[in-house]
Design a protein around this motif. Sequence first.
Motif, PDB file in Angstrom:
ATOM      1  N   GLY A 153       0.822  -1.201   0.000  1.00  0.00           N
ATOM      2  CA  GLY A 153       0.000   0.000   0.000  1.00  0.00           C
ATOM      3  C   GLY A 153       0.855   1.248   0.000  1.00  0.00           C
ATOM      4  N   GLY A 154       1.910   1.255   0.827  1.00  0.00           N
ATOM      5  CA  GLY A 154       2.830   2.385   0.839  1.00  0.00           C
ATOM      6  C   GLY A 154       3.585   2.517  -0.460  1.00  0.00           C
ATOM      7  N   LEU A 155       3.973   1.382  -1.042  1.00  0.00           N
ATOM      8  CA  LEU A 155       4.647   1.415  -2.339  1.00  0.00           C
ATOM      9  C   LEU A 155       3.715   1.984  -3.394  1.00  0.00           C
ATOM     10  CD1 LEU A 155       7.367   0.376  -3.695  1.00  0.00           C
ATOM     11  CD2 LEU A 155       5.984  -1.552  -4.483  1.00  0.00           C
ATOM     12  N   GLY A 156       2.427   1.579  -3.345  1.00  0.00           N
ATOM     13  CA  GLY A 156       1.467   2.073  -4.315  1.00  0.00           C
ATOM     14  C   GLY A 156       1.256   3.568  -4.216  1.00  0.00           C
ATOM     15  N   LEU A 157       1.315   4.143  -3.012  1.00  0.00           N
ATOM     16  CA  LEU A 157       1.147   5.587  -2.859  1.00  0.00           C
ATOM     17  C   LEU A 157       2.223   6.346  -3.620  1.00  0.00           C
ATOM     18  CD1 LEU A 157       0.169   5.946   0.918  1.00  0.00           C
ATOM     19  CD2 LEU A 157      -1.287   6.344  -1.071  1.00  0.00           C
ATOM     20  N   THR A 158       3.437   5.810  -3.643  1.00  0.00           N
ATOM     21  CA  THR A 158       4.513   6.516  -4.352  1.00  0.00           C
ATOM     22  C   THR A 158       4.367   6.438  -5.858  1.00  0.00           C
ATOM     23  OG1 THR A 158       6.019   4.603  -4.428  1.00  0.00           O
ATOM     24  CG2 THR A 158       6.077   5.973  -2.442  1.00  0.00           C
ATOM     25  N   THR A 159       3.501   5.545  -6.351  1.00  0.00           N
ATOM     26  CA  THR A 159       3.297   5.446  -7.806  1.00  0.00           C
ATOM     27  C   THR A 159       2.238   6.408  -8.317  1.00  0.00           C
ATOM     28  OG1 THR A 159       1.547   3.746  -7.750  1.00  0.00           O
ATOM     29  CG2 THR A 159       3.833   2.977  -7.636  1.00  0.00           C
ATOM     30  N   LEU A 160       1.518   7.106  -7.418  1.00  0.00           N
ATOM     31  CA  LEU A 160       0.394   7.928  -7.845  1.00  0.00           C
ATOM     32  C   LEU A 160       0.811   9.082  -8.741  1.00  0.00           C
ATOM     33  CD1 LEU A 160      -1.747   8.078  -4.565  1.00  0.00           C
ATOM     34  CD2 LEU A 160      -2.083   6.648  -6.580  1.00  0.00           C
ATOM     35  N   GLY A 161       2.054   9.520  -8.653  1.00  0.00           N
ATOM     36  CA  GLY A 161       2.510  10.613  -9.493  1.00  0.00           C
ATOM     37  C   GLY A 161       2.912  10.200 -10.896  1.00  0.00           C
ATOM     38  N   VAL A 162       2.942   8.885 -11.162  1.00  0.00           N
ATOM     39  CA  VAL A 162       3.271   8.398 -12.509  1.00  0.00           C
ATOM     40  C   VAL A 162       2.001   8.441 -13.343  1.00  0.00           C
ATOM     41  CG1 VAL A 162       4.126   6.451 -13.864  1.00  0.00           C
ATOM     42  CG2 VAL A 162       5.085   6.913 -11.597  1.00  0.00           C
TER      43      VAL A 162
END
Length: 955
Positions: A153-162
């Motif tokens: 879930g934390g890893l997915g949050l960092t992908t939101l800007g892609v």
Amino acid sequence: MRILFPALLGLLAAGPAAAQTLLPIAQQVPTRVRWYEVRTPHFRVLYPEGFADRARRTAHRLEQVHEPAAASLGAPARPVTVVLQTHTTVGNGFVTLLPRHSEFYTTFPQDPYLVGTLDWLDQLTVHEYRHVVQFDKAHRGVGQLGYLFGGFGGLGLTTLGVPDWFAEGDAVGTETALTRSGRGRIPNFGAYYRANLLAGRRYSYAEATGGSFRHYVPNHYVLGYYLSTRLKRTAGPTAWGQVLDRYYDFPVYPFSFSDKLRRLTGLRTDDLYRQTTQELDSLWKTQQTGRELTPTRDFPVEATEKVFTEYQYPQYLTDSTVLALKSGLGHTPRLVELGRGQPERTRLVLGLHHNAEQLSVGGGKAAWLEFRNDPRWQQQVYSELRVLDLRTGRLSRPGRRTRYTAAVLSPDGSRLLAVSTDSAYQHRLHLLDAETGRVLRTFANPANEPYLHPRFGAGAAGGRTAAVVRLEAAGKRLELLDVESGATQTVLPATNDNISHPQPWQEYVLFNSPRSGQDEVYAVQLGTGAVRPVSSRPVGSYHAAVSPDGQRLAFHEIRAQGSRIVEMPLRPAAWPVGRADVSPADLYADELTAREPGAATVGPVLPLDSVAGPALVARRYRRLPHAPNLYGWGLVQSPGGSGLSLGLRAQDVLSTTQAIAGLGYDATERTGRVFADVSYQGLGPVLDFGIENGGRRAALLLPNGGVAEDRWRYTRLSVGSRLPLVLTTSKMLTSLTVGAFYQLEQTQGYELPGRYTNEVGRQPLHALLGSLSFSRTLRQSYRDVAPRWGQSLLLTGRDTPFGTGLQARQLAAQGSLFLPGIGLHHAVRLRAGYQYQQQREYRFGAAVFYPRGLPYLSFDRLSSLSGEYRLPLADVHWQLTRLLYVQRLKANLFLDYVRGESGPVRRSYHSAGLDVSAVFNPLRLRTPLELGLRTVYNSYYGTWEVQPLVLNIGF
């Protein structure tokens, strides 16, 4: 710390006690399905019983592309689980981090502009595995910190800007570079983008990425393919890998992705879009130079050029009228009759239609396919026949629980040809009785080659012969089939030509082909095998149909405002002879393939081939032992998406079991809590369990002016079951959910002399809760603000029948009626509710709608009424630099009323007001948000108030 005022412990509620957490219903196959697994060094492939051969082949194919498909991003992905879903007739695939796995929906689609000349499972393998690689690039820098402190879930949050255009466009580019086909080589894939540019419609980057309520803009697959490929061509094939590395090192500021792109190449995302659009505009206009267009005549339609509207897949009814599929931003799919010199006429609004391009007409009937879900198991999706008698309007459903992917009527309407792909990936062609759906014959297919786009011959004598496209290792071939004897004749041998939609007529077979660089209609002569072009239009011609008298040819062509139905004379003497249409060089696909490092090492990816690899041993995969599949830890999102807690989240990859456990803190009372919720969804009824233990702190204002303060602990337990059913069978989306729960709440150390009646004090609460929720609403078009027809009903009951602890009872019913408004996309909603409760010792929370802006007053008997009128105010394209893009303004006028009775006390109140909201995209995000303001008159206080509204946060 909360202050309790004894004078308010009556009608005015302090707010409901914490509600039970219900984990979302996930999609599954029936309980009876047995699962197996095969493993390779980098993949675990799960599959249902009966799919072993294809599962092994898919596992080997995944290993084949493991390194080549990751080469340009710089790092092969970590081992991952791939689930093969074989009990659905949907063809699709996805990759998710929650929990981390991929799913392939294995039914072979009929759409030639999706699969091209590839096997469907091969297409999914290359495309979806590229997404796995993209996600795994996040394991560095701040992205890795997100994983360490929040799991996937934390890893997915960092992908939101892609941008999502990068993810899908890069994956389309990979399937194009590593295979002989791929959507990047299919002209239809970018045809609407081309139509826009040829028509002079250049949209801003904000509109291209955020969307529009009026215009067609290329979706994120199309836009992303051209943007990502241009950068690979100009900055090198590994450029995106470098951008992602820099992004994930530090992604936590606005426009970080664009900034990292600029630092590497000197281009922001806006600049890349502008340069790509300029290049494509020049390229496509150059290709139009010297093109001799075939004269055509439009069928008149209601639609204007203001809103994108499609008319596709024509089928002649008479020599002057056609039946076509109408759809678009303002219309749900429907069958319409078009004719020369007559107004457009709607014949039927469709349900969940499947493969509408195989629409057929014969014998005064029309036939197509519609999806039909198993009521409980949403991964068990059937595809069933619908036959409409055009004379009487009778709609029939020949056959039940079928898996057809294409179905076409014979000219006399008595028989159907239908294609199926079963749960073992066996492709079959059936001859059916059109009245009953009975299978009259199944044609032999020993090589298991897919059948695509069957079509009976045109004219009264066409019922004996049909044309069909077959897929083999060498590509696609065109066959004629004698439906009486089963004998076949190869009309065009297999090549890497994405031919589709054949139509036999006299001594020819008409078909679509992209051999000129765009899809046009061609004709092959049966006696000689000579191929001659029939149509030549600006962007392409699709789905040719022959008029009953054999004098005209109808097809649809793509335009910027939406496809339109046109017709032309059918004169073989006018077709060019000896013209060899050769597809021009494809600047994007050809250069992409030449530069892609994995293209030289991947090897052949061909249908029906045998993929090399060691023997794989299948093992049973049992769901319960794999249920504890932890994927989130640290700060985890609540199941409803409305908050964060410190805890753990788990879900197995078959979505059988979900669980969340964690710690919470109430900053107001300065108390903590621990909680756990588990939902087992592998049976017909969903089984739910929840428990929570925490502390409370509050104070009571005493009559003498003093304050009594107390701290206590509470325990809440919930055990119950839900039965969620999807009952959709037509244009009305229908669902029914029944639930029943036992709830226990008790306290330890409660010493306050008074309490709110909606809170538990010294005595425990033992309650049974039951509910029934039914909804039946008309499908909405993209421009509709709410359903324009439908009904809903909610029945709830809460009781304490055990004779111990606090005593209370509540019965409630609430219904809604949805109606069309005055304008095309306006909607009216009327609601009514009634609630009865016995609340002397304990008060349950409200079970019916309560007027907006009023404080909740709890009465023994409560009646509520509400009316609202929703409408779009304006569809706009307002842009404030890179920060904000506004798409739509909306309004909602409402009037709410409530009447309550408790013994001799009778009160009535109302509220009225106006909501105004905006649909917008901040910071270049593709998912729109909706915020607004509410102006409401509150008769309880006799005042007007202005309140902020958060209607949709996009997640």
